[in-house]
Design a protein around this motif. Structure first.
Motif, short mmCIF file in Angstrom:
data_model
loop_
_atom_site.label_atom_id
_atom_site.label_comp_id
_atom_site.label_asym_id
_atom_site.label_seq_id
_atom_site.Cartn_x
_atom_site.Cartn_y
_atom_site.Cartn_z
N SER A 179 1.90 9.65 -10.36
CA SER A 179 1.60 10.74 -11.28
C SER A 179 2.14 12.09 -10.82
N ASP A 180 2.50 12.22 -9.55
CA ASP A 180 3.01 13.49 -9.05
C ASP A 180 4.53 13.58 -9.09
N GLY A 181 5.18 12.61 -9.74
CA GLY A 181 6.64 12.61 -9.84
C GLY A 181 7.31 11.80 -8.75
N GLY A 182 6.54 11.24 -7.83
CA GLY A 182 7.12 10.44 -6.76
C GLY A 182 7.46 9.03 -7.23
N SER A 183 8.38 8.41 -6.53
CA SER A 183 8.79 7.05 -6.85
C SER A 183 9.24 6.36 -5.57
N GLU A 184 8.78 5.13 -5.37
CA GLU A 184 9.08 4.41 -4.13
C GLU A 184 9.64 3.02 -4.42
N ILE A 185 10.49 2.55 -3.54
CA ILE A 185 11.12 1.24 -3.69
C ILE A 185 10.60 0.31 -2.60
N TRP A 186 10.29 -0.93 -3.00
CA TRP A 186 9.68 -1.90 -2.09
C TRP A 186 10.44 -3.22 -2.16
N GLU A 187 10.36 -3.97 -1.07
CA GLU A 187 10.93 -5.32 -1.02
C GLU A 187 9.85 -6.29 -1.50
N ASN A 189 12.40 2.74 0.59
CA ASN A 189 12.70 4.17 0.57
C ASN A 189 12.08 4.81 -0.66
N ALA A 190 12.24 6.13 -0.77
CA ALA A 190 11.66 6.88 -1.88
C ALA A 190 12.76 7.62 -2.63
N LEU A 191 12.51 7.88 -3.91
CA LEU A 191 13.41 8.68 -4.73
C LEU A 191 12.83 10.09 -4.83
N LYS A 194 0.83 -1.20 0.00
CA LYS A 194 0.00 0.00 0.00
C LYS A 194 0.87 1.25 0.00
N GLY A 195 0.74 2.05 -1.07
CA GLY A 195 1.49 3.29 -1.16
C GLY A 195 0.67 4.47 -0.70
N LYS A 196 1.22 5.68 -0.89
CA LYS A 196 0.54 6.89 -0.47
C LYS A 196 -0.05 7.67 -1.63
N ARG A 197 0.25 7.25 -2.88
CA ARG A 197 -0.24 7.94 -4.06
C ARG A 197 -0.47 6.95 -5.19
N ILE A 212 19.37 2.82 -10.15
CA ILE A 212 18.10 3.06 -10.84
C ILE A 212 18.26 4.29 -11.71
N LEU A 213 17.81 4.21 -12.95
CA LEU A 213 17.80 5.35 -13.85
C LEU A 213 16.36 5.77 -14.09
N THR A 214 16.05 7.04 -13.92
CA THR A 214 14.71 7.56 -14.13
C THR A 214 14.74 8.68 -15.16
N THR A 215 13.65 8.82 -15.93
CA THR A 215 13.47 9.95 -16.82
C THR A 215 12.16 10.63 -16.47
N SER A 216 12.10 11.94 -16.65
CA SER A 216 10.94 12.70 -16.20
C SER A 216 10.55 13.78 -17.20
N ARG A 217 9.31 14.22 -17.08
CA ARG A 217 8.84 15.37 -17.87
C ARG A 217 9.48 16.67 -17.43
N ASP A 218 10.24 16.65 -16.34
CA ASP A 218 10.96 17.85 -15.95
C ASP A 218 12.25 18.02 -16.74
N ASN A 219 12.40 17.17 -17.81
CA ASN A 219 13.54 17.22 -18.73
C ASN A 219 14.86 16.84 -18.07
N THR A 220 14.79 15.97 -17.08
CA THR A 220 16.00 15.43 -16.48
C THR A 220 15.93 13.91 -16.42
N SER A 221 17.11 13.31 -16.43
CA SER A 221 17.27 11.89 -16.12
C SER A 221 18.18 11.81 -14.90
N LYS A 222 17.89 10.90 -14.00
CA LYS A 222 18.66 10.81 -12.76
C LYS A 222 19.07 9.37 -12.49
N ILE A 223 20.23 9.20 -11.92
CA ILE A 223 20.72 7.89 -11.48
C ILE A 223 20.75 7.89 -9.96
N TRP A 224 20.20 6.81 -9.37
CA TRP A 224 20.04 6.71 -7.92
C TRP A 224 20.68 5.43 -7.40
N ASP A 225 21.07 5.45 -6.15
CA ASP A 225 21.51 4.24 -5.47
C ASP A 225 20.26 3.46 -5.07
#
Length: 265
Positions: free
Chosen positions: A189-197, A205-207, A167-170, A226-239
């Motif tokens: 849809s609000d740009g949030g991203s969460e990681i689950w076991e 945790n959340a990105l 169960k997430g929050k969004r 993790i590599l993400t792409t967004s409508r904010d015109n950025t791509s990000k790499i995360w641990d």
């Protein structure tokens, strides 16, 4: 978006047209193209894990009930001919090449990947009704959710038996398993991203960093990043273990698609 074949020797491209094209990944030479004249267009094309089939489809998100041309086609790579057709808007092969899961505006369904025969639907009396799903890397589990809520469910892929939920929050709009199958990332849809076991559905945790909708997210081949792409015109790499932001790349126009190379780059 482009996609590499499982052996890394070919690239398949698809756009809003009736044609998909296969290229030699080393030279860029066009090998051949597949065209379906009475097909409305091709929005995506995926290789099967063994590289012997290609699944193509056209996604409609306008909820028009009179549209009857949302069919996926499964092609043979060698003979370059359609093998069978399934009514859906999105699909994925299982890693063992035996099943296909399809998503639509109602219930995810599972099909025989060899002949397109319907096997079962993912639904139960006590769980939230999902609308799309994907296989785990080992093909033993299916994860589903709806475009309209924040509940994700796990199912047994052998028979469609419901297992447990997270169960997430969004609202979830997409998700991806890590290659080792131990984690799953959900996008909202609000740009949030969460990681689950995945074994228990426990939140990890959340990105945090994107300011608009995440178009796509995917784990690196070794499951560490993790590599993400967004409508904010950025791509990000995360641990992937800590959710820490490592790098940000800025796009001049848009950042919608990417491909991890077999080497991990």
């Amino acid at each position: 978006p482009p996609e590499l074949s499982p052996d890394g020797t070919k690239v398949i491209t698809s756009i809003q047209s009736k044609t998909i094209k296969l290229f030699d990944a080393s030279t860029g030479k066009l090998l051949y193209q597949l065209t379906k004249d009475n097909y409305p267009g091709i929005a995506y094309a995926y290789f099967s894990p063994d590289g012997n089939k290609i699944i193509t489809g056209w996604k409609y998100y306008d909820h028009q009930p009179d549209r009857k041309d949302t069919n996926m086609l499964v092609w043979g790579v060698t003979d370059k001919k359609p093998l069978f057709k399934i009514e859906a808007i999105d699909a994925q092969f299982s890693s063992d090449n035996t099943k296909i899961i399809t998503s639509s505006f109602n219930i995810p369904k599972v099909w025989n990947a060899k002949n397109g025969k319907y096997l079962f639907s993912l639904t139960c009396d006590t769980c939230n009704q999902p609308s799309w799903g994907l296989f785990s890397p080992d093909s033993k589990t299916i994860f589903t959710t709806s475009w309209f809520d924040s509940v994700g469910s796990f199912w047994k892929s052998e028979n469609g038996k419901y297992l447990y939920a997270l169960k997430g929050k969004r609202n979830f709009i997409s998700a991806q398993f890590s290659p080792d199958g131990k984690k799953i990332i959900t996008m909202s849809s609000d740009g949030g991203s969460e990681i689950w076991e995945t074994q228990t559905g426990s939140y990890l945790n959340a990105l945090k960093g994107h300011t608009d909708v995440i178009n796509y997210a995917e784990f690196s081949p070794d499951s560490r990043n993790i590599l993400t792409t967004s409508r904010d015109n950025t791509s990000k790499i995360w641990d992937a273990s800590t959710g820490k932001l490592l790098y940000t790349f800025f796009a001049l126009d848009s950042a919608e698609y990417f491909v991890w190379l077999p080497s991990g780059y």
